[in-house]
Motif scaffolding. Structure first.
Motif, PDB file in Angstrom:
ATOM      1  N   GLU A  29       2.463  -0.462   5.928  1.00 24.54           N
ATOM      2  CA  GLU A  29       3.519   0.100   5.084  1.00 24.54           C
ATOM      3  C   GLU A  29       4.773  -0.770   5.036  1.00 24.54           C
ATOM      4  O   GLU A  29       5.569  -0.658   4.106  1.00 24.54           O
ATOM      5  CB  GLU A  29       3.876   1.527   5.518  1.00 24.54           C
ATOM      6  CG  GLU A  29       4.230   1.687   6.972  1.00 24.54           C
ATOM      7  CD  GLU A  29       3.060   2.188   7.798  1.00 24.54           C
ATOM      8  OE1 GLU A  29       3.243   3.190   8.516  1.00 24.54           O
ATOM      9  OE2 GLU A  29       1.980   1.569   7.739  1.00 24.54           O
ATOM     10  N   TYR A 174       4.184   4.242   0.948  1.00 26.92           N
ATOM     11  CA  TYR A 174       2.826   3.728   1.172  1.00 26.92           C
ATOM     12  C   TYR A 174       1.752   4.821   1.154  1.00 26.92           C
ATOM     13  O   TYR A 174       0.754   4.697   0.428  1.00 26.92           O
ATOM     14  CB  TYR A 174       2.798   2.948   2.490  1.00 26.92           C
ATOM     15  CG  TYR A 174       1.425   2.510   2.938  1.00 26.92           C
ATOM     16  CD1 TYR A 174       0.779   1.432   2.334  1.00 26.92           C
ATOM     17  CD2 TYR A 174       0.777   3.167   3.984  1.00 26.92           C
ATOM     18  CE1 TYR A 174      -0.488   1.025   2.755  1.00 26.92           C
ATOM     19  CE2 TYR A 174      -0.480   2.764   4.415  1.00 26.92           C
ATOM     20  CZ  TYR A 174      -1.108   1.696   3.797  1.00 26.92           C
ATOM     21  OH  TYR A 174      -2.349   1.311   4.208  1.00 26.92           O
ATOM     22  N   TRP A 200      -1.894  -4.188  -0.359  1.00 28.49           N
ATOM     23  CA  TRP A 200      -2.501  -2.881  -0.147  1.00 28.49           C
ATOM     24  C   TRP A 200      -3.809  -2.706  -0.921  1.00 28.49           C
ATOM     25  O   TRP A 200      -4.370  -1.606  -0.953  1.00 28.49           O
ATOM     26  CB  TRP A 200      -1.501  -1.787  -0.522  1.00 28.49           C
ATOM     27  CG  TRP A 200      -0.273  -1.798   0.340  1.00 28.49           C
ATOM     28  CD1 TRP A 200      -0.137  -2.335   1.587  1.00 28.49           C
ATOM     29  CD2 TRP A 200       1.019  -1.254   0.015  1.00 28.49           C
ATOM     30  NE1 TRP A 200       1.148  -2.160   2.064  1.00 28.49           N
ATOM     31  CE2 TRP A 200       1.882  -1.501   1.126  1.00 28.49           C
ATOM     32  CE3 TRP A 200       1.534  -0.570  -1.084  1.00 28.49           C
ATOM     33  CZ2 TRP A 200       3.206  -1.097   1.146  1.00 28.49           C
ATOM     34  CZ3 TRP A 200       2.855  -0.164  -1.066  1.00 28.49           C
ATOM     35  CH2 TRP A 200       3.687  -0.432   0.033  1.00 28.49           C
TER      36      TRP A 200
END
Length: 374
Positions: A29, A174, A200
């Protein structure tokens, strides 16, 4: 840095001590800094100077004459009396079934803080979604108000555009974006923010990542413009590695402006003149303090900004979910209501989850719900 980032920095320091520095800061994150071709694009931007992004005019994120420093601000927030900063009872809300909405209707649903679900020109747009219980990398800082988290990723229909204004924790969350991953068709964001999404695991081909004053034309009659704001960025210690922005959403039927976070400045009038006014402004109003006045507006400035951009309607953002400043939680709504008297725009104050139809502003007479709460 402002007090919010002091708080996050202080919280991160506690986390570092608790779980070990290396593993803590390498949690996904936190993201990674821009690199490769993306960094080359950033370095070519006229707004990237001396290794970081800059505002159009020089401003202080934390005013030197504020009388606060990092340690004092963090101690005040962690140890001070915060009883007036959050409601004592659950937030009032009215949960709209988003999947059942007629896609031909242009509308907006406020979801708390700066999260908006917007239907415009047959497209579904989700702005700065935060469905987590905390706007922070640690579980005990910036907790959402009771009752403010009525939506989850499961409640979302397919999203044509995920619009992210900047990388701060209360705008780029996130867990939320990961939960939305399979539903997102396009991501629109300012320079550098795309690095997080690539790390991500999002498909780089759905990223539309641009500098200020850039039009992103997703279809012939649907465009999103990245416009300037007066703010800053960074998720940990590196200052301003990515750009921050507002958005102008343009279709043949309507124009909607989202200010993003930022202080008051001449850019509002410039944006209003450029687009010939807007049907609706989603405008920052909350989490302000004179110590960081340059990068967050006071309510009277939000009212002036709405006039500057030529908004027909104003719907406040950046309140009603997190306590990131020392003002009482109702104050932004009380003060914006007062400063909106006699203005040319109509102030809209729906509860979390209520639907606002852009075609007919006179049909909306939302009650001052914050006065009904303690």
């Amino acid at each position: 840095m402002n007090r919010r980032n002091f708080i996050i920095g202080g919280a991160a320091a506690v986390g570092l001590a608790a779980v070990g520095g290396i593993s803590f800061i390498h949690r996904p994150e936190f993201g990674r800094l821009p690199q490769g071709e993306r960094l080359a694009r950033i370095q070519a931007s006229p707004h990237y100077i001396n290794g970081q992004f800059q505002n159009l005019v020089p401003v202080q994120v934390m005013r030197e004459d504020s009388g606060e420093n990092r340690f004092v601000a963090t101690a005040k927030f962690l140890l001070g009396d915060k009883s007036a900063l959050s409601p004592q009872e659950p937030m009032l809300s009215h949960k709209t079934d988003l999947k059942s909405l007629d896609i031909s209707q242009d509308l907006v649903v406020w979801m708390g803080h700066s999260t908006f679900f917007l239907q415009l020109g047959g497209k579904r747009i989700l702005i700065d979604p935060v469905f987590s219980s905390y706007a922070s990398p640690v579980f005990f800082i910036n907790k959402a108000f009771p009752g403010s988290n009525i939506y989850t990723a499961e409640d979302m229909p397919e999203i044509d555009v995920l619009a992210i204004s900047h990388d701060h924790w209360d705008h780029l969350d996130y867990p939320t974006v990961m939960a939305l991953k399979s539903k997102v068709k396009n991501i629109v964001c300012p320079l550098g923010v795309g690095e997080y999404f690539e790390q991500w695991g999002f498909n780089p081909q759905i990223l539309h990542e641009e500098d200020w004053d850039t039009e992103i034309k997703l279809e012939k009659d649907f465009s999103i413009n990245i416009v300037s704001s007066q703010h800053f960025s960074g998720r940990f210690l590196t200052p301003n590695p990515t750009l921050w922005c507002g958005f102008a959403f343009i279709t043949p039927g309507h124009k909607v402006y989202y200010s993003g976070d930022g202080g008051y400045g001449a850019h509002f009038k410039i944006i209003g003149d450029q687009f010939g006014g807007f049907d609706l402004m989603l405008g920052e109003n909350g989490q302000y303090n004179m110590a960081w006045h340059d990068i967050h507006m006071l309510p009277e400035e939000t009212a002036q900004a709405a006039e500057d951009v030529g908004a027909r309607m104003l719907l406040p953002a950046h309140g009603g979910k997190f306590a990131l400043a020392w003002h009482p939680w109702q104050e932004p709504y009380q003060e914006l209501t007062r400063h909106s008297q006699g203005k040319k725009y109509k102030l809209l104050t729906p509860e979390i989850g209520e639907t606002v139809y852009i075609d007919d502003p006179q049909a909306h007479n939302f009650s001052p719900w914050w006065e009904q709460m303690k």
